[in-house]
Design an enzyme around this catalytic site. Structure first.
Site, short mmCIF file in Angstrom:
data_model
loop_
_atom_site.label_atom_id
_atom_site.label_comp_id
_atom_site.label_asym_id
_atom_site.label_seq_id
_atom_site.Cartn_x
_atom_site.Cartn_y
_atom_site.Cartn_z
N LYS B 80 0.86 -1.18 0.00
CA LYS B 80 0.00 0.00 0.00
C LYS B 80 0.89 1.24 0.00
O LYS B 80 1.91 1.27 0.72
CB LYS B 80 -0.88 -0.05 1.25
CG LYS B 80 -1.89 1.05 1.41
CD LYS B 80 -2.74 0.78 2.65
CE LYS B 80 -3.81 1.81 2.87
NZ LYS B 80 -4.70 1.46 4.01
N SER B 155 -9.37 1.33 3.00
CA SER B 155 -8.51 2.14 2.17
C SER B 155 -7.41 1.36 1.46
O SER B 155 -6.72 1.92 0.61
CB SER B 155 -7.85 3.23 3.03
OG SER B 155 -7.05 2.65 4.04
N SER B 179 -9.70 -1.09 7.14
CA SER B 179 -9.13 -0.87 5.81
C SER B 179 -8.32 -2.02 5.22
O SER B 179 -7.94 -1.96 4.05
CB SER B 179 -8.26 0.39 5.83
OG SER B 179 -9.05 1.53 5.95
#
Lengths: 66, 473
Positions: B80, B155, B179
């Site tokens: 990420k 996310s 997330s």
């Protein structure tokens, strides 16, 4: 978006809070805050504040951590 | 070998060691697929081709020479884009960090490098893992590979989408309110929010210090366990890092765990407070029945309201978020997306007393939650509803929706999402499993055992119009 009739915090009151926090938001940011703060205020009103003297918060300082 | 990109990490690791597959061959397959198809789902912000091939070549030579760096040796992964990487752009999906090139690796990235894993690139996220989906940030939001009109949640959107689409074997996400688990849920993969403190967050751009977790995502729980085994452990540089030793090999899961297991179910959460749709409920009941058939027993449990966990969490998180971003908000607010600004700037108005009372409430909520584990081994519930259309979400959604994932950011328990079948529209359904603090291995064992008694791991998404409709894991 929140309108003045449904707001639980008025623009005037929010301006005081914002000024006291040392902020000088643009008009757009102020309107974002006006809408968001209605939800934040409702959330803060729901917070449990009924604790005894010795009820410690979840973050406790540990001298070995730093 | 066909469909290398849909091979599990466990399968690839075994083939590396038998000499039937090389890390270079597997890495090339992923890079080719990313180049050909990622424009359909926008899962990567940066693809690290040279680094990937160098990592893969090194792993190939080492494995051939008999050097074994552990379960991730030669396995491709993505990060990420809030995980800092030395010399590699790390944007946090924010225009305020559009040129940010860190000088050090995050601790978890350093551990993956030392473990011989192969970095494919940096994946799309919501801005600073909090505001989104947004179109006023550095890259477009990722799309769901099961239906590109739909969102992959957030996310850790890009990591979830990339793994489901066969563009990475494993990946790292972060989880402050769900997330890791939400993208895992709606993309049909496995994702673990480890126990708070189990995985270092040093070098991970912060969201809310006291709720932030970094953790692994993969097609199967077994692959999640392999990645966790490499990144878990105490980090003295992370003040939130747990000093609990890692007991045994986290990658060795207990295949017979369901026999005698007691599963607690907080029915009130998804029957009354945040009612599940009929198909989510039907799938959840079927999951419980399958685990009961395998020897588990189910008992109802009572926990505090979802709203109470969320109110404590958001009060704390907004104050922490504001403390992180106050300078940007004051000096260059135009560099932050509107969604992020909306969600964090009122953090300036949360008083110190509010923050401390929320932290005191968090203590109570955590005690009540941990006490439930005196009578059950694990909690189970749906993770989320299946994904809907990718479109701008009203910013106030953050304050209004009732989340089944957030309670375990408040408490820090390990929580795993696994695939629980598919909706009538073909979108993945999900099951969330939650364990005692630092009992991550049990949670993963249950997830893996569940995957083995159900057929959900045999179905892969097809990127419509771009590849033949045949893919199976």
């Amino acid at each position: 978006m929140t309108d003045a009739d449904t707001a639980i915090v008025s623009r005037e009151d929010l301006r005081v809070l914002v000024r006291n926090a040392g902020l000088d938001p643009s008009d757009q940011q102020f309107e974002e805050m006006f809408d968001a703060y209605q939800h934040v205020k409702a959330m803060l009103d729901r917070l449990n504040r009924d604790f005894g003297f010795a009820d410690e918060p979840a973050h406790v300082y540990s001298p070995l951590k730093f | 070998m066909s469909d290398l990109h849909f091979m599990t990490a466990s399968e690839a690791a075994a083939l590396f060691r038998s000499g039937k597959l090389s890390p270079v061959e597997l890495t090339r397959a992923y890079l080719d697929r990313i180049e050909a198809l990622d424009h359909l789902i926008d899962s990567y912000i940066t693809v690290t081709i040279e680094r990937a091939m160098a990592d893969a070549g090194r792993a190939e030579r080492e494995i051939a020479a008999g050097l074994d760096r552990g379960p991730m040796h030669g396995i491709p992964y993505c990060l990420k884009d809030i995980v800092e990487t030395e010399g590699i752009l790390t944007t946090g999906q924010s225009r305020s960090l559009a040129q940010h090139i860190p000088t050090k690796d995050a601790t978890l990235e350093a551990r993956l490098r030392a473990g011989g894993a192969v970095l494919l690139g940096k994946t799309t996220t919501w801005e600073f893992a909090h505001g989104g989906p947004s179109w006023d940030v550095v890259a477009p939001p990722a799309r769901n590979p099961w239906n590109r009109e739909n969102h992959p949640a957030g996310s850790s959107s890009g990591t979830g989408a990339a793994i489901a689409a066969g563009m990475a074997a494993t990946g790292i996400g972060t989880d402050t309110g769900g997330s890791i688990r939400l993208p895992a849920a709606v993309c049909g993969i496995a994702g673990l929010k480890p126990t708070y403190g189990r995985v270092s967050r040093t070098g991970v751009l912060p969201n809310s210090f006291t709720h932030d977790h970094a953790g692994p995502m993969a097609w199967t729980s077994q692959d999640v366990a392999m990645m966790l085994a490499v990144i878990a452990g105490h980090d003295p540089l992370d003040p939130g890092s747990g000093e609990v030793p890692v007991a045994g090999d986290l990658a060795q899961l207990d295949e017979r765990v369901l026999s005698g297991l007691t599963i607690g179910v907080p029915y009130r959460w998804f029957e009354e407070e945040a009612p599940s749709s009929a198909e989510v409920r039907e799938a959840f009941d079927a999951a419980l029945a399958a685990m009961v058939d395998a020897g588990a027993r189910v008992v109802p449990v009572e926990l505090p309201s979802l709203e109470s966990y969320a109110d404590a969490k958001k009060t704390i998180a907004m104050a922490e978020l504001y403390s992180i971003h106050h300078k940007t908000l004051k000096e260059t607010p135009h560099l932050l997306g509107e969604s992020l600004r909306y969600r964090i700037q009122c953090g300036a108005l949360i008083r110190a007393e509010d923050y401390v009372q929320a932290m005191r409430w968090r203590t109570q909520l955590s005690r009540v939650t941990q006490a439930v584990f005196d009578t059950v081994d694990i909690l189970a519930m749906p993770t989320a509803e299946p994904a809907g259309r990718l479109e701008a979400t009203p910013h106030s959604w953050l304050f209004k929706h009732k989340s089944l994932t957030t309670p375990f950011n408040t408490t820090g328990n390990p929580a795993l999402s696994v695939c629980n079948g598919f909706s009538k529209a073909g979108m993945p359904l999900s099951l969330q499993l939650v364990g005692k603090p630092f009992d991550d291995r049990l949670v993963l064992s249950v997830g893996s055992a569940y995957e083995q008694i159900t057929p959900w791991r045999a179905k892969r998404p097809v990127l419509a119009g771009a590849e033949p409709a045949s893919s199976a894991a």
